[in-house]
Design a protein around this motif. Structure first.
Motif: not given
Length: 150
Positions: A36-43, A134-145, A147-150
C-alpha cells in the motif's frame, strides 16, 4: 601472492557485497509494487533508500580503486528478484537476507585487513560509508517487518 593479485581479490570480495546489494534492490522493488502507499513510502525511506545509496557508493568505490590501481573493472547489472510471489513479505524477506549477506561480506573484507594492507584511504572510506548505509537498512528492517500492514 603478488600485490596485484591481492588487490584483485579485494575487488572480488567487494563485488560479492555489491551483488548482494543488487539482489536486495531488485527484491525491494518487487515488494514495493505489492505494498500500500503508506508502506511504500516507509520502504523507500527506511530500506530501499539506504541500500540504493550503499549500492551506488560501493560501485563508485570499486571502480575508482580499480582505476587507481590499473586493474580491470566491471559493470554490475540488475538482478532478478527470484520466483514470483503475491506476498510482499516473500520479497522483503529475500531482500533483508541479501542485505544481511552484503553486510557479512563487507565485515569479512574489513576484518581481513586487506583494505589496510592492499587498499588506500579512499577505498577504506568508501567501505566505511557503504557499511554505514547497509547497517542502517539492516537495523530498520526488523521494525519495518513488525509494523508492515499496520
Amino acid at each position: 601472492m603478488s600485490d596485484a593479485d591481492a588487490r584483485q581479490d579485494l575487488l572480488d570480495a567487494l563485488a560479492e557485497g555489491i551483488e548482494e546489494l543488487a539482489l536486495a534492490l531488485a527484491t525491494f522493488g518487487e515488494a514495493y509494487e505489492l505494498l500500500d502507499e503508506n508502506s511504500q513510502d516507509r520502504l523507500e525511506e527506511q530500506l530501499f533508500g539506504p541500500v540504493q545509496k550503499a549500492y551506488g557508493r560501493a560501485q563508485r568505490t570499486y571502480t575508482a580503486f580499480a582505476e587507481r590501481r590499473g586493474l580491470p573493472s566491471r559493470t554490475f547489472t540488475e538482478h532478478s528478484p527470484g520466483v514470483h510471489a503475491r506476498d510482499p513479505r516473500v520479497y522483503l524477506d529475500r531482500a533483508i537476507e541479501a542485505v544481511n549477506e552484503a553486510e557479512e561480506r563487507l565485515i569479512e573484507l574489513q576484518d581481513s585487513m586487506m583494505p589496510v594492507t592492499y587498499g588506500d584511504p579512499e577505498l577504506r572510506a568508501g567501505l566505511a560509508d557503504v557499511r554505514e548505509f547497509v547497517a542502517s537498512a539492516r537495523e530498520r528492517s526488523g521494525d519495518f517487518m513488525r509494523t508492515l500492514g499496520r
